[in-house]
Every structure is written in structure tokens, then in C-alpha cells.
Design a protein around this motif. Structure first.
Motif, PDB file in Angstrom:
ATOM      1  N   ASP A 110      48.218  26.619  36.341  1.00 35.89           N
ATOM      2  CA  ASP A 110      46.671  26.773  35.923  1.00 35.89           C
ATOM      3  C   ASP A 110      45.883  27.136  35.133  1.00 35.89           C
ATOM      4  O   ASP A 110      46.349  25.966  33.887  1.00 35.89           O
ATOM      5  N   THR A 164      32.861  31.053  38.852  1.00 31.98           N
ATOM      6  CA  THR A 164      33.456  32.102  39.130  1.00 31.98           C
ATOM      7  C   THR A 164      33.745  32.186  41.380  1.00 31.98           C
ATOM      8  O   THR A 164      32.513  31.589  41.658  1.00 31.98           O
ATOM      9  N   TYR A 166      36.236  33.729  44.940  1.00 31.93           N
ATOM     10  CA  TYR A 166      36.553  34.170  45.353  1.00 31.93           C
ATOM     11  C   TYR A 166      37.599  34.211  46.645  1.00 31.93           C
ATOM     12  O   TYR A 166      36.900  33.460  47.321  1.00 31.93           O
ATOM     13  N   SER A 180      40.422  38.668  48.138  1.00 31.72           N
ATOM     14  CA  SER A 180      40.656  38.554  45.881  1.00 31.72           C
ATOM     15  C   SER A 180      40.144  38.930  46.001  1.00 31.72           C
ATOM     16  O   SER A 180      38.695  39.553  45.538  1.00 31.72           O
ATOM     17  N   GLU A 181      40.609  39.437  44.175  1.00 29.67           N
ATOM     18  CA  GLU A 181      40.018  39.646  42.903  1.00 29.67           C
ATOM     19  C   GLU A 181      38.615  38.489  42.874  1.00 29.67           C
ATOM     20  O   GLU A 181      39.027  37.184  43.412  1.00 29.67           O
ATOM     21  N   THR A 182      37.675  38.650  42.438  1.00 29.79           N
ATOM     22  CA  THR A 182      36.548  37.939  41.574  1.00 29.79           C
ATOM     23  C   THR A 182      37.492  36.292  40.269  1.00 29.79           C
ATOM     24  O   THR A 182      37.785  37.017  39.395  1.00 29.79           O
ATOM     25  N   PHE A 183      37.485  35.452  40.803  1.00 33.35           N
ATOM     26  CA  PHE A 183      38.661  34.501  39.456  1.00 33.35           C
ATOM     27  C   PHE A 183      37.662  33.491  38.579  1.00 33.35           C
ATOM     28  O   PHE A 183      35.978  33.879  39.105  1.00 33.35           O
ATOM     29  N   THR A 184      38.334  33.952  37.397  1.00 37.80           N
ATOM     30  CA  THR A 184      37.179  33.495  36.461  1.00 37.80           C
ATOM     31  C   THR A 184      37.846  32.316  35.549  1.00 37.80           C
ATOM     32  O   THR A 184      39.481  31.917  36.011  1.00 37.80           O
ATOM     33  N   LYS A 186      39.650  32.636  33.214  1.00 37.25           N
ATOM     34  CA  LYS A 186      40.998  33.929  32.484  1.00 37.25           C
ATOM     35  C   LYS A 186      41.844  34.512  33.656  1.00 37.25           C
ATOM     36  O   LYS A 186      42.227  34.564  32.698  1.00 37.25           O
ATOM     37  N   SER A 187      41.624  33.629  34.545  1.00 44.29           N
ATOM     38  CA  SER A 187      42.448  34.664  35.946  1.00 44.29           C
ATOM     39  C   SER A 187      43.498  34.514  35.893  1.00 44.29           C
ATOM     40  O   SER A 187      43.959  33.410  35.533  1.00 44.29           O
ATOM     41  N   LYS A 188      44.741  36.007  35.268  1.00 45.87           N
ATOM     42  CA  LYS A 188      46.132  35.458  36.033  1.00 45.87           C
ATOM     43  C   LYS A 188      46.214  35.573  37.821  1.00 45.87           C
ATOM     44  O   LYS A 188      46.032  35.649  38.488  1.00 45.87           O
ATOM     45  N   GLU A 247      38.186  44.626  45.037  1.00 46.04           N
ATOM     46  CA  GLU A 247      37.152  45.149  43.841  1.00 46.04           C
ATOM     47  C   GLU A 247      36.713  46.555  45.082  1.00 46.04           C
ATOM     48  O   GLU A 247      35.762  47.488  44.162  1.00 46.04           O
TER      49      GLU A 247
END
Length: 281
Positions: A110, A164, A166, A180-184, A186-188, A247
Motif C-alpha cells: 500500500d 480518488t 471509494y 468506504s471512505e474516499t481513498f486518496t 495518503k489513505s491508511k 461519510e
């Protein structure tokens, strides 16, 4: 003593084939004891999630019994239990259709440098060139009650830049069971679990959240497992608007907090008016 139950049972069965020992109660009870110990050992493997060992230890001694024997039936019941408890990997599940969905992705890293090894790692990718439906995988899940796993943004050689996306999980009526959250870039990593009881067809899809972005974003789906109806795995909560869309939940929380603050301010104003009125009187 060495837990070589297959050899021990075979020796005892040979003893019972002797014409003088055909009805020897001590030998018969010892065989029953070993069968019970094998079933107990199988249960221990299930608890440790070593499902292959749980099945193998039973299969090792089944050959010693005829299908009509009580011990054979006990072992057959245990095998059914093992199969019910064993989750099915997304890596191995049959797909009705898919697009931009990739299996055999062990070793993927990742964006934070964490590696995802093993035989249950898949990925999905989208870019501005992907279709509106995004990346997806559709599967038949009528026999399952729960799906859970880990999602993470994949480190790739191509630029993610401002891309980005999701993950959505939908039932056969296109109802969103999880978002899910919106992934970028820098997402964990995040974990998820979704109740899919009574769902017949399930779709997992990666949606491009910014279609004007120049980069490609890929999401790792690691250790995604489907648990069968009847397994001892705890049920997942039934999806609601709040649980399916984190969200939305954040927005609703913000709204509630704002409403509460407004209510508090209104109460303070009313209290102030009342105090002012009392002082005048």
C-alpha cells in the motif's frame, strides 16, 4: 501417545478381526475414544482457523470405517461442520462477471509501504478512462451471511496524483450495504464487515470519485472472506444509512452537533430574556 490415531485405530480394528476378539468391548471403546479425540482435535484447529488441518485430521481416519458405522457418521458430521466453518476467499469465489478486478496480487504494497502477502489478495483499479460503472466484481452469495476484509490504496508505478475513489458493496437490488471512505494517495488501510444474510447477488465495486483526475488509483482487497450461514462467526450488523456510509454518518453527526449547539444557544437566549424580565419587574 504420539497422536497417530489412524495407525492406532487400524491396529485395533485388526485386533477385532481376530475371531476370538470380534466382540471385545475394551478394543471397541478404545476406538470410540480415539474418534472422539480426533473430533476434539479438529475443533481445536477450527478455533485456531486452521481449517485445512481440521479437515485433514478427520479424513486421516475415515477410511478405517464403513459408511454405515456410527463412528463414520460422527466423522461425517464433523466434516460438515468444518466445511460450514471454513470461510471462502474472495480470491477463490466464483464470479458472474467483473471488470478491472485482478486476482493473485500477493506481495502488493500500500502507499504506506505495508505488504499484503498470502493467497487471498485482489486489487481493483480506476482512472478517468474507466467506464462509469468503475471496477467491479459480481458474485452469487446466497449461502453466506457475512463478508469482511481489509481495504488499502495500492502503491503503483503510475502516478496516483489527485485521483480518488471509494469502495461500495451492493446487493442484487443495488442497495448500498457498505460504502468506504474516499481513498486518496495518503489513505491508511481500513477494515470492514458487512451483513449479507438474505442477499443473493453481491457486487463489490470501486467508484472513481474524481473523474477529472489524471492519475490511476488502485485499491487492495486483502483477506476478504465470506462466512457461510450456520458458521459460528459472529454476525455483522445489518446495514443502515449510518453504517453503510461513514461519510454520511459524519455529516449527520455534524448536523446533529450543529443542531444541538443552536438549541443550546436558543435556550441561553430565552434564559437571558427571562432573567432580564425578572429584574425589570
Amino acid at each position: 501417545d504420539n497422536q497417530n490415531y489412524a495407525y492406532a485405530i487400524n491396529d485395533l480394528k485388526d485386533g477385532l478381526n481376530n475371531e476370538y476378539l470380534k466382540n471385545d468391548e475394551k478394543l471397541t471403546k478404545q476406538i470410540d475414544t480415539y474418534v472422539d479425540e480426533v473430533i476434539k482435535k479438529s475443533d481445536e484447529f477450527i478455533s485456531a482457523k486452521n481449517y485445512d488441518d481440521a479437515e485433514d485430521v478427520v479424513n486421516d481416519i475415515m477410511y478405517a470405517f464403513e459408511s454405515g458405522e456410527d463412528n463414520y457418521k460422527k466423522l461425517e458430521t464433523q466434516l460438515t461442520k468444518v466445511q460450514t466453518e471454513t470461510p471462502v476467499y474472495l480470491q477463490n469465489i466464483d464470479l458472474n462477471s467483473s471488470d478491472y478486478f485482478y486476482r493473485y496480487q500477493s506481495g502488493s504494497k500500500d502507499v504506506l509501504g505495508n505488504a499484503y502477502e498470502g493467497n487471498n489478495v485482489c486489487t481493483m483499479s480506476v482512472s478517468k478512462y474507466s467506464p462509469d460503472s468503475g471496477a467491479y466484481a459480481e458474485m452469487y452469495v446466497k449461502d453466506y451471511k457475512k463478508v469482511k476484509g481489509t481495504l488499502a490504496v495500492k502503491q503503483t508505478s503510475s502516478s496516483i496524483s489527485d485521483a480518488t475513489a471509494y469502495i461500495e458493496i451492493l446487493d442484487n437490488n443495488k442497495k448500498v450495504l457498505y460504502k468506504s471512505e474516499t481513498f486518496t494517495s495518503k489513505s491508511k488501510a481500513v477494515t470492514f464487515e458487512v451483513n449479507i444474510t438474505d442477499v443473493e447477488w453481491l457486487t463489490i465495486r470501486l467508484v472513481n470519485a474524481k473523474k477529472t483526475a489524471n492519475g490511476t488509483i488502485s485499491v487492495i482487497l486483502a483477506d476478504v472472506e465470506f462466512y457461510k450461514i450456520g458458521s459460528s462467526e459472529p454476525d455483522a450488523p445489518v446495514a443502515t444509512k449510518e453504517t453503510s456510509n461513514p461519510e454520511t454518518s459524519k455529516v449527520e453527526t455534524s448536523k446533529n452537533e450543529s443542531s444541538a449547539e443552536s438549541s443550546t444557544e436558543s435556550s441561553k437566549a430565552e434564559s437571558s430574556k427571562a432573567e432580564s424580565s425578572n429584574e425589570s419587574s
